[in-house]
Write a protein that holds these residues in place. Structure first.
Motif, PDB file in Angstrom:
ATOM      1  N   SER A 139      35.174 -57.883  47.273  1.00  0.00           N
ATOM      2  CA  SER A 139      36.274 -57.983  48.234  1.00  0.00           C
ATOM      3  C   SER A 139      37.624 -57.768  47.561  1.00  0.00           C
ATOM      4  CB  SER A 139      36.260 -59.347  48.924  1.00  0.00           C
ATOM      5  OG  SER A 139      36.364 -60.396  47.961  1.00  0.00           O
ATOM      6  N   GLN A 143      40.397 -54.889  48.567  1.00  0.00           N
ATOM      7  CA  GLN A 143      41.802 -55.165  48.871  1.00  0.00           C
ATOM      8  C   GLN A 143      42.730 -54.343  47.998  1.00  0.00           C
ATOM      9  OE1 GLN A 143      42.278 -59.393  48.455  1.00  0.00           O
ATOM     10  NE2 GLN A 143      40.954 -59.888  50.190  1.00  0.00           N
ATOM     11  N   SER A 147      45.289 -51.377  49.334  1.00  0.00           N
ATOM     12  CA  SER A 147      46.715 -51.469  49.039  1.00  0.00           C
ATOM     13  C   SER A 147      47.204 -50.251  48.251  1.00  0.00           C
ATOM     14  CB  SER A 147      46.984 -52.747  48.239  1.00  0.00           C
ATOM     15  OG  SER A 147      48.317 -52.805  47.791  1.00  0.00           O
TER      16      SER A 147
END
Length: 356
Positions: A139, A143, A147
């Motif tokens: 995870s 992320q 980003s």
């Protein structure tokens, strides 16, 4: 046979009572395990246990800390050392002073410090970075990948100008190679980027970005497949997360060595730029090359396709750079090879040519 320490010591200095900031001339005497301080109208009788002696640092003033926040300051380092001989607590300070003034030990300390620092940066940080990257949950990579893609799309990348048919054709050609790797799904995106030029990059979440310039440079779709296999190798070895962790650890080491927290505060802002630059180490690039070479052989694709596209990429990138004088350009290329985080392109090309 040991000798007894001197029994009588007289030291001149200044006394601070602790109750105010005034300074008074004072004399400190030690005899028969009793320390007497005379400072005008103040007279103190103390035991060695009541006095805390500051360590000797060169010839800087010494401070004897007394009860009730009193302080006796003196430049008589030898006298203080003599006083310290009457107390076991002074032995450590004398040893420290000997270590600080021993040239041979200082040189050894410098060598050990430099060696330890070098080992930490060359082997320690990469090893720790790989361990942390492997321990991070998927995870986190997702992320970071999302980003980073958003940052790239708002800065260096633009929507692809390739036709929908061409993109669909390449997606179908890549499909057999888009199996999940190390828990990450592999996704291919196309973007236009005149600033970056012909290039491909892998984000930590398994997103692979191909620029239009790279697609147009290829003369065979298997050349792009070879690039895809190389970029997938970065995902398989979690190089994106390792690079980010490695950069953070490096900055932390610099902060601890220099004590300059501003360096790290600036670094936290540019961590996404570390991922965007994809400045993988030579070892990372070789690992990705090995992964690509093995993948191409398993799939029955000639590794020469990777060599061909790399040769064309080398020419493409060199044409974008402003030419300099021939001799200066040659020296600059050699200098870049030494500093480059990537293995020398010629070395990589030959590796794939020699593994048909």
């Amino acid at each position: 046979m040991s000798t007894s320490p001197p029994s009588d010591v007289t030291i001149e200095g200044h006394f601070y009572s602790g109750s105010n900031s005034s300074r008074r001339s004072a004399v400190l005497r030690s005899a028969d395990s009793v320390i007497i301080l005379d400072a005008g109208d103040t007279r103190l009788q103390l035991s060695p246990a009541d006095v805390e002696i500051s360590p000797r640092i060169g010839n800087t003033p010494r401070y004897l800390h007394l009860p009730e926040d009193g302080v006796f300051e003196t430049d008589d380092n030898d006298g203080v050392d003599q006083l310290g001989q009457q107390s076991r607590r002074g032995r450590g300070h004398r040893l420290l002073h000997r270590l600080e003034t021993h040239l041979g030990l200082i040189l050894v300390a410098v060598v050990v410090t430099l060696a330890t620092t070098g080992i930490a940066f060359v082997w320690g940080v990469p090893w720790a970075s790989q361990a942390v990257a492997n321990a991070l949950p998927d995870s986190v990579a997702e992320q970071v990948g999302e980003s980073t893609l958003n940052t790239l799309d708002s800065t260096w990348l633009a929507p692809s100008s390739l036709s929908a048919e061409r993109q669909q054709s390449l997606q179908e050609h890549f499909q057999p190679f888009l199996q999940p790797v190390e828990g990450q799904n592999i996704t291919v995106l196309f973007r236009s980027s005149p600033a970056i030029g012909a290039n491909a990059m892998a984000l930590p979440d398994g997103t692979l970005i191909f620029t239009d310039e790279l697609v147009n440079l290829a003369e065979d779709d298997n050349e792009l497949t070879a690039i895809l296999a190389h970029e997938t190798g970065h995902v398989a070895h979690r190089h994106g997360m390792k690079g980010m962790v490695q950069s953070s650890l490096t900055f932390w080491l610099i902060v601890m060595m220099t004590g300059d927290l501003s360096a790290f505060s600036d670094a936290t802002v540019v961590v996404p730029a570390v991922l965007m630059s994809l400045s993988y180490s030579r070892d990372m690039e070789r690992e990705a090359d090995t992964y690509a070479l093995e993948t191409l052989k398993e799939r029955g694709i000639d590794p020469i396709h990777f060599a061909n596209i790399m040769e064309r990429l080398t020419v493409s990138h060199s044409e974008k750079e402003a030419p300099a004088a021939e001799e200066e350009s040659s020296r600059w290329d050699a200098f870049q090879d030494m500093l480059s985080s990537h293995p020398v392109t010629r070395e990589r090309i030959e590796r794939f040519k020699q593994n048909p």
